[in-house]
Design an enzyme around this catalytic site. Structure first.
Site, PDB file in Angstrom:
ATOM      1  NE  ARG A 151      -6.805  -2.451   5.676  1.00  0.00           N
ATOM      2  CZ  ARG A 151      -7.470  -3.577   5.930  1.00  0.00           C
ATOM      3  NH1 ARG A 151      -8.730  -3.516   6.249  1.00  0.00           N
ATOM      4  NH2 ARG A 151      -6.859  -4.730   5.885  1.00  0.00           N
TER       5      ARG A 151
ATOM      6  CG  ASP B 100      -1.983  -1.064   1.189  1.00  0.00           C
ATOM      7  OD1 ASP B 100      -2.104  -1.729   0.150  1.00  0.00           O
ATOM      8  OD2 ASP B 100      -2.673  -1.248   2.207  1.00  0.00           O
TER       9      ASP B 100
HETATM   10  O1  F6P Z   1      -2.369  -3.961   3.973  1.00  0.00           O
HETATM   11  C1  F6P Z   1      -2.120  -4.560   2.778  1.00  0.00           C
HETATM   12  C2  F6P Z   1      -3.382  -5.070   2.142  1.00  0.00           C
HETATM   13  O2  F6P Z   1      -2.982  -5.683   0.965  1.00  0.00           O
HETATM   14  C3  F6P Z   1      -4.485  -4.038   1.913  1.00  0.00           C
HETATM   15  O3  F6P Z   1      -4.327  -3.290   0.746  1.00  0.00           O
HETATM   16  C4  F6P Z   1      -5.719  -4.905   1.886  1.00  0.00           C
HETATM   17  O4  F6P Z   1      -6.867  -4.178   2.274  1.00  0.00           O
HETATM   18  C5  F6P Z   1      -5.405  -5.953   2.890  1.00  0.00           C
HETATM   19  O5  F6P Z   1      -4.007  -6.065   2.942  1.00  0.00           O
HETATM   20  C6  F6P Z   1      -6.043  -7.301   2.596  1.00  0.00           C
HETATM   21  O6  F6P Z   1      -5.735  -8.134   3.657  1.00  0.00           O
HETATM   22  P1  F6P Z   1      -6.061  -9.691   3.747  1.00  0.00           P
HETATM   23  O7  F6P Z   1      -5.104 -10.406   2.868  1.00  0.00           O
HETATM   24  O8  F6P Z   1      -5.855 -10.015   5.174  1.00  0.00           O
HETATM   25  O9  F6P Z   1      -7.475  -9.851   3.291  1.00  0.00           O
END
Ligand code: F6P
Length: 342
Positions: A172, A128
């Site tokens: 996010r 991110d």
């Molecule tokens: O924080 C990194 C990230 O890739 C965000 O962009 C995304 O919202 C989140 O992780 C998704 O997380 P997970 O793999 O736990 O669903």
């Protein structure tokens, strides 16, 4: 000294490059020994570790993911979490902990270091790119490359069918991936979490693009929100750092665009493809340099610090400074790319 290493939070390309650099320099130059803790903070909480020596890190530079595993475990939410971590470190004779993570993992490292005397050095990772105090985090460049390639491919199919193609990317709270890949891929609309969007304006840009006889590509970050609504959630569940699961704004946009403009629209959600696979050359370079400087910080006893990129230099900053506030897209930068909308 025995040095612990852990990778926490969402994985990202380049984690293995950091681990390799830390171990190579730590063993060769300083004679340190290493313990790899499994699955983020869960490893030291539960005393789960693996052998981490030079043979263990051979060949991992181009490999995505993390050989240590990762999790979103928050030790500050676990009963007796701090004591259990301290006990594990004492039992395994670990004198320092290199924590490779994003805002959540490093937020814990900052508190452990500053409030509880656990000697931590942080390394910033996240696709991110939303960590303050560093110009870039590793993983971001790879994610932008993957999203840009997808956008390039979607242009041709959008034009064959004269459809709107909505591309939902990760992000996010920060729209860095959307902004960089949208600009590099020639998107006609880019929507980011930092600026609420007006669906009427989005439809106007879509219509003007069709008028010029081209099919529009709309790039939207998963955390982007309409002016009169909330973030679109996958479900109501929260992780142990209190984050909701996003994704859905792309589908919502395609439906609204179809309904309001009468043009056919489809959505591609890139999801975890952006986090998987081999790191780009830039991310290998950055992750390796972060690793080399992190083990230097450990060797010098400079705990509570995080390595960071400033221009082309690697510097050290307090971990707490990097996690105090997210680095989001400046409104002026967003305005700058607006010349390509529509
Ligand atoms: O924080 C990194 C990230 O890739 C965000 O962009 C995304 O919202 C989140 O992780 C998704 O997380 P997970 O793999 O736990 O669903």
């Amino acid at each position: 000294m025995r040095v612990g290493v852990l990778t926490g939070g969402g994985d990202c390309p380049g984690l293995n490059a950091v681990i390799r650099a830390v171990v190579r320099k730590g063993v060769q130059e300083y004679g340190h020994e290493f313990v790899g803790f499994r699955d983020g903070w869960r490893g030291p909480l539960e005393g789960r570790s693996i052998r981490l020596d030079i043979p263990a890190v051979r060949g991992i530079l181009p490999r995505g993911g993390t050989i240590l595993g990762s999790s979103r475990t928050n030790p500050l939410k676990e009963e007796d979490g701090i004591r259990r971590i301290k006990d594990t470190l004492a039992r395994q004779r670990v004198g320092a902990l290199i924590t490779i993570g994003g805002e959540d993992t490093l937020g814990v490292a900052a508190r452990l270091s500053d409030e509880y005397g656990v000697p931590c050095v942080g390394v910033p990772k996240t696709i991110d790119n939303d960590l303050s105090a560093t110009d870039y985090t590793f993983g971001f460049d790879t994610a932008v490359g993957i999203a840009t390639e997808a956008i390039d491919r979607l242009h041709t199919t959008a034009e064959s069918h004269m459809r709107v193609l909505v591309v939902e990317v990760m992000g996010r709270h920060a729209g860095w991936i959307a902004l960089h890949s949208g600009l590099a891929g020639g998107a006609n609309v880019i929507l980011i979490p930092e600026q609420r969007f007006d669906i009427e304006q989005v439809c106007a840009w879509v219509t003007s693009r069709f008028r010029a006889s081209y099919a529009p590509i709309v790039v939207v970050a998963e955390g982007a929100m309409p002016r009169d609504g909330d973030a679109v959630l996958k479900d109501g569940s929260l992780d142990s750092f209190g984050h909701v699961r996003l994704s859905g704004v792309g589908e919502w946009l395609a439906k609204e665009i179809e309904r309001r403009t009468g043009n056919e629209a489809r959505t591609t959600v890139l999801g975890h493809v952006q986090r998987g696979g081999t790191p780009s050359a830039f991310d290998r370079w950055l992750a390796t340099r972060f690793g080399l400087h992190a083990i230097d910080a450990v060797h010098e006893g400079d705990f509570g610090t995080m390595v960071a990129l400033r221009g082309t230099d690697i510097v050290r900053v307090p971990i707490a400074e990097a996690t105090a506030q997210l680095k989001t897209v400046d409104p002026e930068l967003y305005t700058e790319v607006g010349v390509f909308f529509g």
